[in-house]
Design a protein around this motif. Structure first.
Motif, mmCIF file in Angstrom:
data_model
loop_
_atom_site.group_PDB
_atom_site.id
_atom_site.type_symbol
_atom_site.label_atom_id
_atom_site.label_comp_id
_atom_site.label_asym_id
_atom_site.label_seq_id
_atom_site.Cartn_x
_atom_site.Cartn_y
_atom_site.Cartn_z
ATOM 1 N N TYR A 84 7.667 -1.081 -1.673
ATOM 2 C CA TYR A 84 6.568 -1.884 -2.191
ATOM 3 C C TYR A 84 7.106 -2.828 -3.258
ATOM 4 C CZ TYR A 84 3.943 2.084 -0.283
ATOM 5 O OH TYR A 84 3.450 3.067 0.530
ATOM 6 N N ARG A 85 6.637 -4.053 -3.268
ATOM 7 C CA ARG A 85 6.924 -4.960 -4.383
ATOM 8 C C ARG A 85 5.821 -4.761 -5.411
ATOM 9 N NH1 ARG A 85 9.055 -10.263 -5.458
ATOM 10 N NH2 ARG A 85 8.814 -10.500 -7.727
ATOM 11 N N VAL A 86 6.208 -4.410 -6.617
ATOM 12 C CA VAL A 86 5.237 -4.155 -7.678
ATOM 13 C C VAL A 86 4.987 -5.466 -8.425
ATOM 14 C CG1 VAL A 86 4.638 -2.683 -9.632
ATOM 15 C CG2 VAL A 86 6.219 -1.842 -7.889
ATOM 16 N N MET A 87 3.720 -5.793 -8.599
ATOM 17 C CA MET A 87 3.345 -7.084 -9.183
ATOM 18 C C MET A 87 2.379 -6.884 -10.352
ATOM 19 S SD MET A 87 4.984 -9.149 -7.113
ATOM 20 C CE MET A 87 4.257 -10.783 -7.363
ATOM 21 N N LEU A 88 2.194 -7.967 -11.107
ATOM 22 C CA LEU A 88 1.268 -7.949 -12.236
ATOM 23 C C LEU A 88 0.269 -9.087 -12.044
ATOM 24 C CD1 LEU A 88 0.993 -6.230 -14.826
ATOM 25 C CD2 LEU A 88 2.190 -8.059 -16.052
ATOM 26 N N SER A 89 -1.000 -8.735 -12.028
ATOM 27 C CA SER A 89 -2.038 -9.747 -11.818
ATOM 28 C C SER A 89 -2.244 -10.575 -13.082
ATOM 29 C CB SER A 89 -3.352 -9.074 -11.423
ATOM 30 O OG SER A 89 -3.859 -8.321 -12.516
ATOM 31 N N ASN A 90 -2.992 -11.654 -12.942
ATOM 32 C CA ASN A 90 -3.261 -12.528 -14.094
ATOM 33 C C ASN A 90 -4.014 -11.822 -15.208
ATOM 34 O OD1 ASN A 90 -1.999 -14.701 -12.884
ATOM 35 N ND2 ASN A 90 -3.879 -15.439 -11.895
ATOM 36 N N ASP A 91 -4.790 -10.796 -14.832
ATOM 37 C CA ASP A 91 -5.527 -10.066 -15.863
ATOM 38 C C ASP A 91 -4.773 -8.832 -16.346
ATOM 39 O OD1 ASP A 91 -5.762 -8.611 -13.576
ATOM 40 O OD2 ASP A 91 -7.960 -8.586 -13.527
ATOM 41 N N GLY A 92 -3.468 -8.749 -15.998
ATOM 42 C CA GLY A 92 -2.614 -7.703 -16.548
ATOM 43 C C GLY A 92 -2.662 -6.375 -15.849
ATOM 44 N N ASN A 93 -3.150 -6.318 -14.626
ATOM 45 C CA ASN A 93 -3.189 -5.069 -13.866
ATOM 46 C C ASN A 93 -2.045 -5.016 -12.855
ATOM 47 O OD1 ASN A 93 -5.571 -4.024 -15.083
ATOM 48 N ND2 ASN A 93 -6.795 -5.424 -13.830
ATOM 49 N N VAL A 94 -1.500 -3.822 -12.689
ATOM 50 C CA VAL A 94 -0.400 -3.616 -11.740
ATOM 51 C C VAL A 94 -0.977 -3.462 -10.333
ATOM 52 C CG1 VAL A 94 1.479 -2.054 -11.060
ATOM 53 C CG2 VAL A 94 1.063 -2.539 -13.490
ATOM 54 N N TYR A 95 -0.328 -4.109 -9.361
ATOM 55 C CA TYR A 95 -0.690 -3.884 -7.961
ATOM 56 C C TYR A 95 0.576 -3.876 -7.103
ATOM 57 C CZ TYR A 95 -0.373 -9.019 -7.272
ATOM 58 O OH TYR A 95 0.053 -10.319 -7.215
ATOM 59 N N TRP A 96 0.431 -3.430 -5.854
ATOM 60 C CA TRP A 96 1.574 -3.223 -4.973
ATOM 61 C C TRP A 96 1.375 -4.032 -3.686
ATOM 62 C CZ3 TRP A 96 -0.651 0.047 -8.211
ATOM 63 C CH2 TRP A 96 0.135 0.861 -9.027
ATOM 64 N N LEU A 97 2.436 -4.681 -3.220
ATOM 65 C CA LEU A 97 2.417 -5.405 -1.959
ATOM 66 C C LEU A 97 3.246 -4.655 -0.924
ATOM 67 C CD1 LEU A 97 2.822 -9.122 -3.103
ATOM 68 C CD2 LEU A 97 0.707 -7.876 -2.586
ATOM 69 N N GLU A 98 2.656 -4.453 0.252
ATOM 70 C CA GLU A 98 3.325 -3.751 1.341
ATOM 71 C C GLU A 98 3.401 -4.658 2.558
ATOM 72 O OE1 GLU A 98 2.644 0.155 4.266
ATOM 73 O OE2 GLU A 98 1.097 -0.458 2.816
ATOM 74 N N GLN A 99 4.591 -4.769 3.135
ATOM 75 C CA GLN A 99 4.766 -5.509 4.377
ATOM 76 C C GLN A 99 4.615 -4.540 5.542
ATOM 77 O OE1 GLN A 99 5.043 -8.853 4.316
ATOM 78 N NE2 GLN A 99 4.934 -8.660 2.077
ATOM 79 N N CYS A 100 3.666 -4.804 6.418
ATOM 80 C CA CYS A 100 3.381 -3.887 7.517
ATOM 81 C C CYS A 100 3.006 -4.683 8.761
ATOM 82 C CB CYS A 100 2.247 -2.934 7.130
ATOM 83 S SG CYS A 100 1.833 -1.718 8.389
ATOM 84 N N ASP A 101 3.836 -4.574 9.802
ATOM 85 C CA ASP A 101 3.564 -5.248 11.080
ATOM 86 C C ASP A 101 3.296 -6.747 10.895
ATOM 87 O OD1 ASP A 101 3.802 -2.829 12.433
ATOM 88 O OD2 ASP A 101 1.678 -2.355 12.144
ATOM 89 N N GLY A 102 4.113 -7.355 10.040
ATOM 90 C CA GLY A 102 4.000 -8.790 9.834
ATOM 91 C C GLY A 102 2.884 -9.209 8.904
ATOM 92 N N LYS A 103 2.159 -8.242 8.366
ATOM 93 C CA LYS A 103 1.066 -8.545 7.446
ATOM 94 C C LYS A 103 1.407 -8.048 6.039
ATOM 95 C CE LYS A 103 -2.435 -8.083 11.080
ATOM 96 N NZ LYS A 103 -3.665 -7.355 11.513
ATOM 97 N N THR A 104 0.803 -8.680 5.046
ATOM 98 C CA THR A 104 0.980 -8.250 3.652
ATOM 99 C C THR A 104 -0.290 -7.544 3.194
ATOM 100 O OG1 THR A 104 2.455 -10.108 3.165
ATOM 101 C CG2 THR A 104 1.434 -8.992 1.294
ATOM 102 N N LEU A 105 -0.120 -6.264 2.831
ATOM 103 C CA LEU A 105 -1.242 -5.470 2.342
ATOM 104 C C LEU A 105 -1.139 -5.346 0.829
ATOM 105 C CD1 LEU A 105 -1.174 -2.540 4.953
ATOM 106 C CD2 LEU A 105 -2.390 -4.732 5.095
ATOM 107 N N ARG A 106 -2.282 -5.462 0.170
ATOM 108 C CA ARG A 106 -2.314 -5.303 -1.284
ATOM 109 C C ARG A 106 -2.969 -3.968 -1.625
ATOM 110 N NH1 ARG A 106 -4.141 -9.335 -6.191
ATOM 111 N NH2 ARG A 106 -4.860 -7.700 -7.632
ATOM 112 N N HIS A 107 -2.327 -3.238 -2.561
ATOM 113 C CA HIS A 107 -2.873 -1.971 -3.048
ATOM 114 C C HIS A 107 -3.098 -2.101 -4.553
ATOM 115 C CE1 HIS A 107 -1.674 0.102 0.735
ATOM 116 N NE2 HIS A 107 -0.616 -0.687 0.670
ATOM 117 N N ASP A 108 -4.295 -1.811 -4.996
ATOM 118 C CA ASP A 108 -4.595 -1.877 -6.428
ATOM 119 C C ASP A 108 -4.457 -0.525 -7.116
ATOM 120 O OD1 ASP A 108 -5.172 -4.665 -6.645
ATOM 121 O OD2 ASP A 108 -7.037 -4.297 -5.553
ATOM 122 N N GLU A 109 -4.150 0.510 -6.347
ATOM 123 C CA GLU A 109 -3.798 1.837 -6.872
ATOM 124 C C GLU A 109 -2.469 2.247 -6.248
ATOM 125 O OE1 GLU A 109 -5.390 3.397 -9.140
ATOM 126 O OE2 GLU A 109 -7.467 2.713 -9.123
#
Length: 493
Positions: free
Chosen positions: A444-469
């Protein structure tokens, strides 16, 4: 055993690595001498990328040794690979090879009878590092001698005839060699020849003679030479299972040692330095200058362009976080891979890391977290698949690499003893850095949103899924980690 204190150490018989100051006159020594002659002041390193091959290389070193085997590990499981490796050591001893086995005592409880039997052979000596006085109820030692029992030997090395050694992150157990049905670790080892092997042998000698290394015979129940047959019997029983067949096949199919003996192994030749903790760390008496973490900090602090870190148990602490942020502010590109909560086998360690995650992201540090899984990783440094990351390695400026047992956490820094290599190789450094080019396939690529919350990006079957937990974890597990993250337990991790 009814004894309530550790036995005296004055009964130990001193011993030293074979041929420390000469080329060992063995098949392994002679063939390696021909290779090393063309590379003065450099060591040859070969990455053991596949877990089965890593097992086979150790087993074949044991089968090839003629004079000595010096073997040092933190964990040695009573499972398929652990049993087969004990058999390999006993077979070597029966050929006349002197075997010295130094094990940390943390996880040896189920092995006590087999270790006692192995120790009865005249060519074998087993020593236990920081052993438990109370063999059956080991928790008592944590009550009566916590300061000592909490310090463990995390070093891993397997050295044959003082000519070739395997050093890295793997312990001896099914999960490290791909035989476990429940968990497989992605890990990193190197097979090395040349001057660095002498350094490993010297280091083994000082641990062997340290104030924490106790003869197993003074701690374990009495055994007899006839009990050695149980080691062969246990190996025969596990060998009849389908999983063990994979390892027997690996022994026949893996050509690493044959390639070594025929000068066909593609070594990377580079100046290589062994780093380890003073074994006095095992009793809390090592000076700061004698700690591996002190030397690693200097090496990392010298980075000017890029620092790439892979660590299974990453707990940077406030001081470490401050140092990484300072590096990033100096313009160093930092990328870190560690386990996700989903993949980790120690949730408390993840809690210790999670509290610093936002600060690292705010500094522009790139974070990846290993996914659990059944998915193939294509990580050439670690093998073909993995459920949990266990490797500990980093590269600096595309020029040098560390491979070893050191986790970037307080336990490795302050409590456990550790061992590793610093290899001045642009080829290896670039290989490790290149793993991050395909990181989205297995992490997972761990990211930081503009409002300071951590989220995770997952590459799956050519799609990008976002996880907020934390991805694919229960609310109870996440709540447990949040609770652990505010508790003052970082020094134990």
């Amino acid at each position: 055993m009814g004894c309530q204190e550790l036995p005296p150490l004055d009964t130990r018989i001193p011993s030293h690595a074979f041929g420390r100051d000469e080329v060992p006159n063995t098949a392994l020594g002679r063939e390696i001498a021909r290779d090393t002659a063309a590379h003065p002041d450099e060591s040859g390193v070969f990455a053991l990328t596949e877990p089965r091959g890593a097992f086979a290389a150790r087993a074949m070193l044991a089968a090839t040794a003629e004079h000595t085997l010096d073997v040092q590990y933190y964990i040695w499981r009573h499972d398929i690979t652990g049993t087969l490796m004990l058999k390999a050591l006993l077979e070597a001893a029966r050929r006349g090879v002197r075997v010295r086995l130094l094990l940390d005592d943390m996880t040896t409880a189920s092995l006590d009878p087999m270790l006692a039997a192995l120790d009865t052979h005249e060519n074998v000596e087993v020593r236990l590092f920081n052993p438990f006085v109370h063999r059956k109820f080991r928790f008592i030692d944590f009550i009566t001698a916590f300061a000592r029992a909490n310090r463990r030997m995390h070093n891993k090395s397997f050295t044959a005839d003082n000519s070739a050694t395997i050093v890295g992150g793997r312990n001896i157990g099914d999960e490290y060699f791909g035989a476990s049905e429940h968990l497989m670790f992605a890990d990193a080892d190197v097979l090395a020849i040349g001057p660095v092997v002498k350094a490993v042998s010297w280091d083994f000698d000082r641990y062997w003679a340290s104030a924490s290394a106790y003869p197993a015979a003074s701690l374990l129940p009495p055994s007899s030479a006839s009990a050695q047959a149980e080691i062969f019997g246990a190996a025969a029983r596990v060998a009849n299972g389908p999983e063990a067949n994979k390892y027997l096949d690996a022994l026949h199919e893996d050509g690493t040692i044959d390639a070594l003996l025929t000068h066909n192994l593609p070594f990377i030749w580079a100046p290589t330095q062994m780093l380890s903790d003073d074994p006095a760390k095992g009793v809390g008496k090592a000076s700061p200058e004698a700690l591996l973490v002190t030397r690693l900090s200097k090496i990392i602090g010298a980075a000017v362009g890029r620092f790439t870190l892979i660590s299974a148990y990453f707990v940077p602490t406030q001081a470490g976080t401050d140092a990484l942020v300072a590096l990033a502010r100096r313009g160093v590109d930092i990328t870190i891979l560690t386990n996700s909560l989903e993949a980790t086998d120690v949730a408390a360690v993840h809690a210790g890391y999670a509290r610093y995650r936002k600060t690292l992201l705010e500094a522009g540090i790139v974070l990846y977290e290993m996914r659990s899984g059944n998915a193939k990783t294509n990580m050439a440094v670690f093998g073909s698949s993995a459920a949990s990351l266990h490797a500990k390695t980093f590269s600096i400026d595309g020029e040098r690499v560390f491979v070893g047992s050191f986790n970037f956490d307080p336990r490795s820094a302050q409590l456990n003893t550790e061992l590793g290599f610093v290899i001045e190789s642009a080829i290896l450094a670039q290989r490790i850095a290149a793993q991050f080019n395909t990181a989205p396939q297995y992490a997972y690529r761990v990211m930081l949103s503009n409002d300071g919350n951590v989220y995770w990006l997952e590459q799956c079957d050519g799609k990008t899924l976002r996880h907020d937990e934390e991805p694919y974890t229960s609310i109870w597990k996440r709540m447990g980690v949040r609770l652990l993250s505010i508790m003052p337990i970082e020094w134990l991790l």
